[in-house]
Design an enzyme around this catalytic site. Structure first.
Site, PDB file in Angstrom:
ATOM      1  N   SER A  41      40.894  54.766 -18.352  1.00 31.82           N
ATOM      2  CA  SER A  41      39.654  55.358 -17.870  1.00 31.82           C
ATOM      3  C   SER A  41      39.080  54.584 -16.692  1.00 31.82           C
ATOM      4  CB  SER A  41      38.634  55.378 -19.010  1.00 31.82           C
ATOM      5  OG  SER A  41      39.229  55.891 -20.180  1.00 31.82           O
ATOM      6  N   LYS A  67      51.793  61.027 -23.252  1.00 29.68           N
ATOM      7  CA  LYS A  67      51.525  60.490 -24.591  1.00 29.68           C
ATOM      8  C   LYS A  67      51.844  61.499 -25.688  1.00 29.68           C
ATOM      9  CE  LYS A  67      47.591  57.650 -23.054  1.00 29.68           C
ATOM     10  NZ  LYS A  67      47.976  56.261 -23.293  1.00 29.68           N
TER      11      LYS A  67
END
Lengths: 200, 313
Positions: free
Chosen positions: B251, B94
Site C-alpha cells: 500500500s 496472490k
C-alpha cells in the site's frame, strides 16, 4: 597479475556471478578480484565487467540516474571486455524488440551486432533447462533459461551455441553474451572462457 | 515437480520445466529490486517506469482490504491478463493460503510467480498449498525462521517477511527480519552439535535436513525479501540493511499522495542502500506529508493482525 572484474551491481543475480567468477579464477590459477559497480567511479581500474541477469528496464533506470551508463558506454566503445547473461545480453544488443511485432529499439550498450527479443520463450512457466553443446567444450553445458530472451539475428557475431532454433551464446570482439544463466550452475567453464579472453 | 519434454520440431531437444533451480532461479533475478503492488494496468506501467523488478496484481490494496473487510480472494482474471499485457517485467499475483485451485488458475493464466498470501482471507486452516508439483514458483510470508523453513519444505521458492500489511508501519517487518536472522545465527551456532541442531529443528517443526542446510550455508536456501508496512525510501533501505535481498511495497506507494516519485525513490534507496548520501537523496524525493498515514500496531488486537494468518501451520 591480479584480474579486476567488475559486476554491474544495480540489480539481479549479482552474488551468483561473484561466486562463479571467483571459482573460475581458482580453476585457472588466476588471482581474481571482484567488485560491485553501481557508480561511475567504481569502473576505474577494472579489466572487464559482467552484466548479470535481472530486469533490464530496472537496470537501465538505475544506471542512467547514477551516471554509470554513459561512462560504461564510453569504455565499451574502446573494446572494454564484457560478459552479459540474459538481461545483460539485452543491454549489450544493438537491436532489441519487446515483442515480435514491436519496433526495434537500441540496447543500453549497443556494441554487439545482434537482434534480441525480450522474454522470447514466454513467461516463467516456459522457463527451461537443457543440455547445450558449446563450441570448444568437450562435455555438454547445462543451459538454465529463465524468462530468457531470444537472439533472433546473430548478425556478424560468432555463434558458440544454439538450441531450439536460435543462438544462445554469441561473441564478437571482447564482448560475449549468453541468454542462459551459467551462474546458476556449478559449471565455471563459461566464466573461465571470459577470464581467458581478457588475458589474451 | 519438474517435467521433461522432448521437442521434436528442434531435432528432439530435451528440456526440463519447473525444476527447483528454475523456480529459485527466477527469485534470484529479482534480487536487489522492488516488487510493487498494483491494482490495474496504469499503476503497473508507472511501477515499470519507476524501475520495479516486478509487479504484484491484486484486486484491492492491503490497506483497503483492512479498511473494508469482507473476504479477499484472488484478483479478477481479466485484470491479471491486462496487467500481463501492459508490462514487460514479471507479473506476480496472490492466491489465498491453502487455496490450491486459485493457485492452479494463476499458473494457467501465466503469472510469473504466485504469492500465497496472508493478505487474502485464508482458505484452509490445516495446510498451505503443496507447491512442489507446480511449474510456477511461489513466494510465502513468514514471521520467523521456523515459518520460513516450513514454507520452503512445502516447495516455496522465495520467502518474504509478513510484516503487518496495509499499515504503512515497518515495525513488524523489522521484527520478522530480525527473528529470521536471529534464528539463522542460532542454527549456525549448532553446526558441530547434531543433537542441539535436532532440538532446534523440532522446535521449528522442520526436518533435521532442512535445519542442517541452513547451518551449512548460513542463510535461507532461497531468496529472502522484506514486506509488510514499507512506506518510505528509508524504510526500504532499513530492510536492506538487515540483509534482505529486496523489498515488496504494498500500500505504501499507491496509498501515498506521490506514487510516481515515491516508487522511483524507493527503488533508488534499495539500489544504493549502503550509501547514506544516496538514500538521503531518495528520501528527499518524497515528503512525509504525502506518506500514507499508517496504523499503530501496538494497540491493534491480535485478531486484526494479518500476520497471524497461517502462522502456526
Amino acid at each position: 597479475m591480479v584480474l579486476k572484474i567488475g559486476l554491474l551491481g544495480l540489480q539481479g543475480a549479482i552474488e551468483e556471478h561473484e561466486v562463479a567468477v571467483m571459482n573460475a579464477g581458482r580453476t585457472l590459477g588466476l588471482e581474481v578480484q571482484v567488485s560491485r559497480v553501481t557508480l561511475p567511479e567504481q569502473l576505474e581500474g577494472l579489466d572487464g565487467i559482467i552484466l548479470p541477469g535481472g530486469e533490464s528496464t530496472a537496470m537501465i533506470k538505475q544506471g542512467t540516474r547514477s551516471g554509470l551508463l554513459p561512462k560504461l558506454n564510453s569504455m565499451l566503445a574502446q573494446n572494454f571486455p564484457a560478459f552479459g547473461t540474459c538481461a545483460g545480453a539485452i543491454l549489450l544488443s544493438k537491436k532489441v524488440r519487446r515483442t515480435e511485432d514491436s519496433p526495434v529499439t537500441q540496447g543500453a550498450f549497443p556494441f554487439l551486432d545482434i537482434e534480441i527479443l525480450r522474454n522470447g520463450y514466454g513467461s516463467q512457466r516456459d522457463s527451461f533447462s537443457t543440455d547445450l553443446m558449446i563450441k570448444g567444450f568437450e562435455e555438454p553445458f547445462e543451459g538454465v533459461f529463465i524468462r530468457a530472451p531470444i537472439i533472433s539475428e546473430p548478425g556478424t557475431s560468432e555463434v558458440l551455441a544454439s538450441t531450439r532454433g536460435y543462438p544462445v551464446f554469441v561473441r564478437s570482439g571482447k564482448i560475449m553474451v549468453t541468454t542462459f544463466h551459467p551462474e546458476l550452475t556449478e559449471d565455471t567453464r563459461i566464466h573461465s572462457l571470459f577470464l581467458k579472453s581478457i588475458i589474451e | 515437480m519438474s517435467q521433461k519434454k522432448v521437442l521434436k520440431e528442434y531435432g528432439d531437444v530435451e528440456i526440463s520445466l519447473g525444476t527447483t533451480n528454475l523456480k529459485r532461479g527466477f527469485a534470484k533475478m529479482v534480487k536487489h529490486g522492488v516488487v510493487m503492488d498494483v491494482t490495474n494496468p496504469t499503476q503497473a506501467g508507472i511501477a515499470e517506469d519507476a524501475g520495479a523488478v516486478a509487479v504484484m496484481i491484486l484486486d484491492r490494496l492491503p490497506a483497503d482490504i483492512r479498511a473494508q473487510g469482507g473476504v479477499a480472494r484472488m484478483a479478477t482474471v481479466q485484470a491479471i491478463k491486462e496487467v500481463i499485457d501492459a508490462v514487460s517485467i514479471p507479473v506476480m499475483a496472490k492466491c489465498r493460503i491453502g487455496h490450491t485451485e486459485e493457485a492452479l488458475l494463476l499458473q494457467e493464466i501465466g503469472v510469473d510467480m504466485i504469492d500465497e498470501s496472508e493478505v487474502l482471507t485464508p482458505a484452509n486452516d490445516a495446510s498451505h498449498v503443496w507447491k512442489w508439483p507446480f511449474t510456477v514458483p511461489f513466494v510465502n510470508g513468514c514471521r520467523n525462521l521456523g515459518e520460513a523453513l516450513r514454507r520452503i519444505e512445502e516447495g516455496s521458492a522465495m520467502i518474504r517477511t509478513k510484516g503487518e500489511a496495509g499499515t504503512g508501519n515497518v515495525a513488524e517487518a523489522i521484527r520478522h527480519m530480525r527473528l529470521v536472522n536471529k534464528g539463522i545465527r542460532e542454527v549456525v551456532a549448532t553446526k558441530d552439535d547434531p543433537q542441539e541442531l535436532m532440538i532446534l529443528a523440532r522446535e521449528m517443526k522442520v526436518s533435521y535436513e532442512t535445519a542442517k542446510k541452513v547451518a551449512d550455508i548460513g542463510r535461507l536456501p532461497v531468496v529472502n525479501f522484506a514486506a509488510g508496512g514499507i512506506a518510505t525510501p528509508a524504510d526500504a533501505a532499513m530492510m536492506m540493511r538487515m540483509h534482505c535481498d529486496g523489498v515488496f511495497v504494498g500500500s505504501g506507494i499507491y496509498k501515498s499522495l506521490d506514487p510516481e516519485r515515491r516508487a522511483e525513490a524507493i527503488v533508488y534507496a534499495v539500489t544504493h542502500w549502503e550509501d547514506d548520501a544516496k538514500v538521503l537523496e531518495a528520501q528527499s524525493m518524497v515528503s512525509e506529508r504525502n506518506s500514507m498515514a499508517g496504523l499503530d500496531i501496538e494497540s491493534m488486537a491480535d485478531e486484526n493482525k494479518i500476520q497471524m494468518r497461517g502462522a502456526n501451520l
